[in-house]
Design a protein around this motif. Structure first.
Motif, PDB file in Angstrom:
ATOM      1  N   UNK A  71      -6.318  -0.260  -1.827  1.00 18.61           N
ATOM      2  CA  UNK A  71      -6.294   0.027  -0.260  1.00 18.61           C
ATOM      3  C   UNK A  71      -7.945  -0.627   0.412  1.00 18.61           C
ATOM      4  N   UNK A  72      -8.515  -0.128  -0.386  1.00 19.20           N
ATOM      5  CA  UNK A  72      -9.772  -0.401   0.113  1.00 19.20           C
ATOM      6  C   UNK A  72     -10.332  -2.509   0.489  1.00 19.20           C
ATOM      7  N   UNK A  73      -9.850  -2.825  -0.666  1.00 16.56           N
ATOM      8  CA  UNK A  73      -9.930  -4.269  -1.556  1.00 16.56           C
ATOM      9  C   UNK A  73      -9.470  -4.976   0.130  1.00 16.56           C
ATOM     10  N   UNK A  74      -8.144  -4.315   0.230  1.00 20.76           N
ATOM     11  CA  UNK A  74      -7.364  -5.420   1.187  1.00 20.76           C
ATOM     12  C   UNK A  74      -7.993  -5.052   2.757  1.00 20.76           C
ATOM     13  N   UNK A  75      -8.381  -3.695   2.956  1.00 25.42           N
ATOM     14  CA  UNK A  75      -8.460  -3.256   4.311  1.00 25.42           C
ATOM     15  C   UNK A  75     -10.297  -4.256   4.580  1.00 25.42           C
ATOM     16  N   UNK A  76     -10.634  -4.619   3.363  1.00 25.76           N
ATOM     17  CA  UNK A  76     -12.504  -5.324   3.570  1.00 25.76           C
ATOM     18  C   UNK A  76     -11.582  -6.740   3.236  1.00 25.76           C
ATOM     19  N   UNK A  77     -10.068  -6.741   3.201  1.00 25.93           N
ATOM     20  CA  UNK A  77      -9.875  -8.256   3.829  1.00 25.93           C
ATOM     21  C   UNK A  77      -9.228  -8.542   4.726  1.00 25.93           C
ATOM     22  N   UNK A 102       0.559  -1.403  -0.462  1.00 24.14           N
ATOM     23  CA  UNK A 102       0.072  -0.221  -0.483  1.00 24.14           C
ATOM     24  C   UNK A 102       0.905   1.411   0.190  1.00 24.14           C
ATOM     25  N   UNK A 103       1.931   1.144   0.790  1.00 24.46           N
ATOM     26  CA  UNK A 103       2.525   2.501   0.835  1.00 24.46           C
ATOM     27  C   UNK A 103       3.636   2.546  -0.909  1.00 24.46           C
ATOM     28  N   UNK A 146      -6.343  -6.978   6.143  1.00 24.91           N
ATOM     29  CA  UNK A 146      -4.912  -6.649   5.805  1.00 24.91           C
ATOM     30  C   UNK A 146      -4.819  -5.257   6.071  1.00 24.91           C
ATOM     31  N   UNK A 147      -5.967  -4.687   6.354  1.00 25.97           N
ATOM     32  CA  UNK A 147      -5.498  -2.791   6.074  1.00 25.97           C
ATOM     33  C   UNK A 147      -6.841  -3.018   7.281  1.00 25.97           C
ATOM     34  N   UNK A 148      -6.393  -1.480   7.963  1.00 28.87           N
ATOM     35  CA  UNK A 148      -7.228  -0.392   8.649  1.00 28.87           C
ATOM     36  C   UNK A 148      -7.621   0.293   7.637  1.00 28.87           C
ATOM     37  N   UNK A 149      -9.337   0.126   7.386  1.00 25.85           N
ATOM     38  CA  UNK A 149      -9.781   0.996   6.710  1.00 25.85           C
ATOM     39  C   UNK A 149      -9.735   2.960   6.902  1.00 25.85           C
ATOM     40  N   UNK A 150      -9.540   2.974   8.344  1.00 27.11           N
ATOM     41  CA  UNK A 150      -9.843   4.377   8.333  1.00 27.11           C
ATOM     42  C   UNK A 150      -8.134   5.337   8.093  1.00 27.11           C
ATOM     43  N   UNK A 151      -7.194   3.849   7.776  1.00 29.91           N
ATOM     44  CA  UNK A 151      -6.075   4.740   8.173  1.00 29.91           C
ATOM     45  C   UNK A 151      -5.756   4.555   6.206  1.00 29.91           C
ATOM     46  N   UNK A 152      -6.270   3.750   5.699  1.00 29.21           N
ATOM     47  CA  UNK A 152      -6.581   3.821   4.269  1.00 29.21           C
ATOM     48  C   UNK A 152      -6.340   5.150   3.800  1.00 29.21           C
ATOM     49  N   UNK A 153      -7.686   5.466   4.004  1.00 29.63           N
ATOM     50  CA  UNK A 153      -8.817   6.878   4.011  1.00 29.63           C
ATOM     51  C   UNK A 153      -7.681   8.301   4.028  1.00 29.63           C
ATOM     52  N   UNK A 154      -7.158   8.022   5.272  1.00 28.81           N
ATOM     53  CA  UNK A 154      -6.682   8.909   5.581  1.00 28.81           C
ATOM     54  C   UNK A 154      -4.933   8.962   5.242  1.00 28.81           C
ATOM     55  N   UNK A 155      -4.386   8.361   5.074  1.00 28.45           N
ATOM     56  CA  UNK A 155      -2.883   7.936   3.898  1.00 28.45           C
ATOM     57  C   UNK A 155      -3.974   8.681   2.464  1.00 28.45           C
ATOM     58  N   UNK A 156      -5.174   8.055   1.635  1.00 21.28           N
ATOM     59  CA  UNK A 156      -4.883   8.146   0.379  1.00 21.28           C
ATOM     60  C   UNK A 156      -5.304   9.980   0.376  1.00 21.28           C
ATOM     61  N   UNK A 157      -5.937  10.272   1.816  1.00 25.97           N
ATOM     62  CA  UNK A 157      -6.378  12.003   1.476  1.00 25.97           C
ATOM     63  C   UNK A 157      -5.080  12.817   1.431  1.00 25.97           C
ATOM     64  N   UNK A 158      -3.795  12.122   2.800  1.00 21.66           N
ATOM     65  CA  UNK A 158      -2.825  13.145   2.116  1.00 21.66           C
ATOM     66  C   UNK A 158      -2.326  12.701   1.270  1.00 21.66           C
ATOM     67  N   UNK A 159      -2.259  11.658   0.448  1.00 21.32           N
ATOM     68  CA  UNK A 159      -0.729  12.053  -0.442  1.00 21.32           C
ATOM     69  C   UNK A 159      -1.674  12.648  -1.215  1.00 21.32           C
TER      70      UNK A 159
END
Length: 858
Positions: free
Chosen positions: A797-803, A772-773, A805-818
């Motif tokens: 990222x959200x597919x991994x979160x649904x599975x 994801x990084x 593997x990742x935390x969904x709110x972390x995925x969204x926060x990282x995407x928005x920041x980037x």
């Protein structure tokens, strides 16, 4: 997307064209002529109608007009149950669409068939005209205290707003089996399973409802499981153009729901100009009679009343009085399904004709001059609660569902004939319906039906919100403009640091010493004044609050900085173990970072810079803390006793958030929490003082502002252990709660600040994080668009979160920041991320395999 309006070579385009006019104005007639003209110019056109009965009428007229053309006739086809073998309608349509032939044509389908097509071949080659406004929602409601896993085991859900969660598919094979509905039990889930699988639908659930169902807390089946499917604009945006026609389109549910999703509607001038009229001009023929002062419902209709020694229901009494009012003349009537037998028996000897439950567009009843509508079309309270999450208020729901249904029934009679002058009598249920109907027919008369001693429920009738239709339209435009102005998530920290943004209202040269006291709080490192010039400290530590020694303390320099949310909970637990001689010896905490140089005060509202976490004071109410926790199941919260009481209706709540909040955001989230609580049947302290019979939630309204303080946890003064309970889950995501605000749209636009990347990511798989990084790092290397790095990172990222593997709110926060750091267009970031999230369900299976094999596939 465009639609040809045939003004020479001029082509106009919009998201959707609409034709909104009264019933019987000639919309369908104009649309058929338009479709034939378009087909003659080589265009392919679909006319989607609400029923086969409508197709029966208009298909023949379309064929006649197509054959009457002087040049080459236009081919006209229809595919429905009358022309296809049983169960082969969808297959026949898809076969025709794959090989439609050259040149223009007109194709008649039902709306249901069009929306059920699993695949549409080359939709960009087709124009679609939707005759009558399609139903934009699907509701599933079943009592499943023991068998909910039939559906819940095949789905997952994620936070969407303060009150609802968004449902996605997990077990595709099982959902397809349910959607086929070959088994009698599976058939109960057919409609909602189709909606979950359909990319043109979003499916939601009330958070409390689905969590209680899964936990087995339905009180022996008292509470059913509700799921709601919402049709998306994408169902029609894939076509070359789309026109939607219907009476009072601006009041429809589809309009309200799609406007929230950003759909833009433009009147189709050519079709609108071809209408016979824009407003009813025969109101002088109409006399409207209503049965009750109270708003009608199935419950009111089923109440019993004694007449001449015989006990009958309000519905039967209303039908009896309506028949007496009409005397021996022929009439149309419409009742709810549960009253059909009683109405049939009552009207057996009369010249009464029952209308179908969806009479939209039918012209075969114009010889009737009397209409009786004694039926309730109100949605369930849970459906109203769901729709309120999209800013649709109760009066709008009543207009869109109840009043439109009555209007469509009334407009089947001779009011459709502009040349008829016979008086028309209409009998409806209540004064609210009669008043709305009278607004549509200027010059009509309205009166209560005489001698109807209905059992009452003791509530007033509908209060008119708008003086007329023009006022209603102005109010809609105002709401729409305010909605467009809502602010999306903005990560302002990098912009402040690189000088792009002025540090308005930010901390300004003040010092934060160590927190040292007898309370044994965290020992913090010194921070210099320069750190607070740009809030760079917030990138290294998580600000958790400001401490005060007493309620009049104006020293705003005692700050709590922590490493993670778990640290905060551990610290609060530690505080709960401390004992004081009285509550005033304890310290207080505010969630806000204050700048004492702003405004006239040092810790007022104007001094607030940012806040983290929501604090609530529940006192003097009837809401136990476990009931409050159920309303927000799946949300992390800490509940603890007050110093003076161990009663489970007197307590304080701390709910962490995924990001820092500005003043407006904090206010909006608190108000949304109050709305969810009141949706569960609780009244406010003020409402209780005014005589409300509902239980009171007890949430102190004076403690809902960012500048207010709350006593930290401690032992009760009576020497007992009190209670300190942590409810596990996810923190509140201010981004989602603000973007999907359940409050009316005139709320002030909130602004959010993202939390630092260093926040903990418990349970994440290292290799998934690494992958994801790489995806996030690639965002800055491409231009914003559908197939870009942001979309790809969102998708995976959200597919991994649904599975898992990742935390969904972390995925969204990282995407928005980037995305913000890469300088992408702010107006496109949110939709691009949502698009990736919506489509991520197709990749979940891939990452479930990663999880099953220890992430080795990464």
């Amino acid at each position: 997307m465009g639609f040809f309006i045939f003004r020479g070579d001029v082509v106009s385009s919009a998201n959707f064209y609409i034709v909104s006019s009264p019933a019987s104005a000639g919309k369908t007639d104009a649309a058929v002529s338009e479709a034939i003209a378009m087909a003659a110019m080589g265009e392919k056109v679909i006319i989607a109608q609400p029923s086969c009965a409508c197709i029966d009428e208009w298909f023949a007229k379309a064929q006649e007009r197509a054959r009457s053309r002087r040049k080459k006739p236009v081919p006209v086809y229809r595919f429905d149950s009358s022309t296809c073998e049983d169960g082969q309608v969808i297959t026949s349509i898809m076969s025709h669409l794959k090989n439609p032939g050259d040149g223009g044509q007109v194709l008649f389908l039902t709306q249901q068939a069009l929306l059920r097509l699993p695949y549409f071949h080359r939709p960009e080659h087709w124009h679609v005209i939707v005759d009558e406004i399609p139903a934009p929602d699907v509701m599933f409601c079943r009592h499943l205290p023991h068998n909910h896993e039939i559906i819940t085991s095949a789905i997952s859900w994620q936070d969407f707003s303060a009150d609802i969660v968004k449902v996605s598919a997990v077990d595709i094979a099982k959902l397809r089996r349910l959607a086929d509905g070959d088994d009698a039990v599976d058939a109960e889930f057919k409609a909602i399973a189709r909606a979950i699988l359909d990319p043109d639908y979003d499916v939601f659930a009330i958070r409390e409802n689905i969590e209680r169902t899964v936990a087995g807390d339905t009180e022996n089946g008292k509470y059913p499981l509700y799921l709601f499917g919402v049709l998306k604009p994408s169902a029609f945006t894939k076509f070359a153009s789309a026109i939607i026609m219907g009476a009072h389109f601006e009041e429809s549910l589809l309009h309200h729901l799609w406007a929230v999703q950003g759909a833009v509607f433009e009147p189709h001038r050519r079709l609108t100009n071809a209408l016979r009229f824009q407003h009813h001009q025969n109101g002088n023929r109409v006399s409207i009679h209503y049965l009750a002062e109270d708003s009608w419902s199935k419950k009111l209709g089923s109440k019993k009343v004694t007449v001449d020694g015989t006990e009958i229901s309000n519905t039967v009494l209303g039908l009896t009085k309506a028949a007496e009012l009409i005397e021996d003349q022929p009439f149309l009537y419409l009742v709810n399904k549960d009253a059909e037998d009683a109405a049939g028996e009552l009207f057996a000897e009369l010249a009464a004709t029952a209308l179908p439950h969806k009479p939209h567009g039918l012209n075969g009843y114009s010889e009737f001059h009397n209409v009786v509508v004694v039926a309730s079309f109100l949605p369930t309270p849970m459906q109203c609660r769901f729709l309120s999450n999209f800013g649709i208020i109760p009066d709008q729901i009543r207009d869109a569902i109840c009043h439109q249904a009555v209007y469509q029934a009334v407009m089947r009679c001779s009011l459709r004939d502009l040349h008829c002058d016979v008086p028309v009598r209409v009998v409806v249920t209540d004064v609210g319906v009669a008043q709305w109907l009278a607004d549509q027919f200027p010059g009509c008369t309205m009166a209560q039906a005489p001698g109807v001693p209905l059992t009452k429920k003791g509530k007033g009738h509908r209060i008119r919100l708008h003086a007329d239709n023009s006022d209603r339209s102005r109010a809609y435009r105002k709401r729409k403009d305010e909605q467009i102005r809502e602010v999306v998530l903005a990560n302002i920290l990098p912009e402040i640091q690189n000088g792009k943004t002025s540090p308005l209202r930010l901390a300004n040269i003040y010092y934060s010493p160590n927190v040292t006291s007898k309370h044994d709080h965290f020992q913090l490192e010194d921070t210099s004044a320069s750190d607070f010039m740009d809030l760079s400290i917030l990138e290294r530590e998580l600000f958790a609050g400001t401490l005060f020694r007493h309620i009049r303390d104006t020293d705003t320099s005692r700050h709590v900085f922590i490493r993670s949310m778990d640290d905060m909970i551990d610290w609060l637990r530690h505080c709960h173990g401390l004992t004081y001689k009285d509550k005033h010896s304890n310290m207080l905490i505010s969630p806000t970072l204050f700048n004492p140089t702003l405004g006239d005060k040092s810790r007022g509202r104007d001094n607030a810079v940012i806040s983290w976490g929501i604090w609530l004071d529940i006192d003097d109410g009837d809401m136990p803390y476990h009931a409050f926790a159920k309303m927000f199941a799946g949300k992390t919260m800490v509940v603890y006793n007050t110093a003076s009481s161990t009663n489970d209706t007197r307590y304080r709540v701390f709910m962490p958030t995924t990001g820092y909040m500005m003043v407006e955001t904090y206010d909006a989230i608190c108000k949304q929490i109050i709305k969810v609580v009141q949706s569960n049947g609780y009244c406010s302290p003020r409402q209780r003082k005014r005589g409300s019979a509902k239980p009171c939630h007890g949430i102190d309204p004076t403690k809902l502002s960012v500048e207010n303080m709350m006593y930290l946890p401690c032992k009760p003064m009576d020497g007992s252990d009190g209670f300190f309970q942590v409810f596990e889950g996810d923190p509140i995501n201010p981004t989602l709660w603000v973007q999907n605000n359940i409050l009316p749209v005139d709320m002030p636009p909130p602004v959010l600040v993202a939390v630092p990347d260093e926040l903990p990511i418990p349970g994440d798989h290292p290799k998934a994080v690494m992958y994801f990084d790489r995806l996030v790092a690639a965002i800055s290397d491409v231009v914003l668009g559908r197939n870009n790095g942001l979309y790809r990172a969102s998708l995976h990222g959200f597919a991994m979160a649904s599975a898992g593997l990742l935390d969904s709110w972390m995925v969204e926060s990282r995407l928005e920041q980037a995305a913000f750091a890469a300088g992408l267009d702010k107006n496109e970031i949110g939709p691009t991320i949502r698009s990736g999230r919506n489509n991520s369900k197709h990749l979940i299976g891939r990452y479930l395999t990663w999880a099953a094999y220890g992430n080795a596939a990464a």
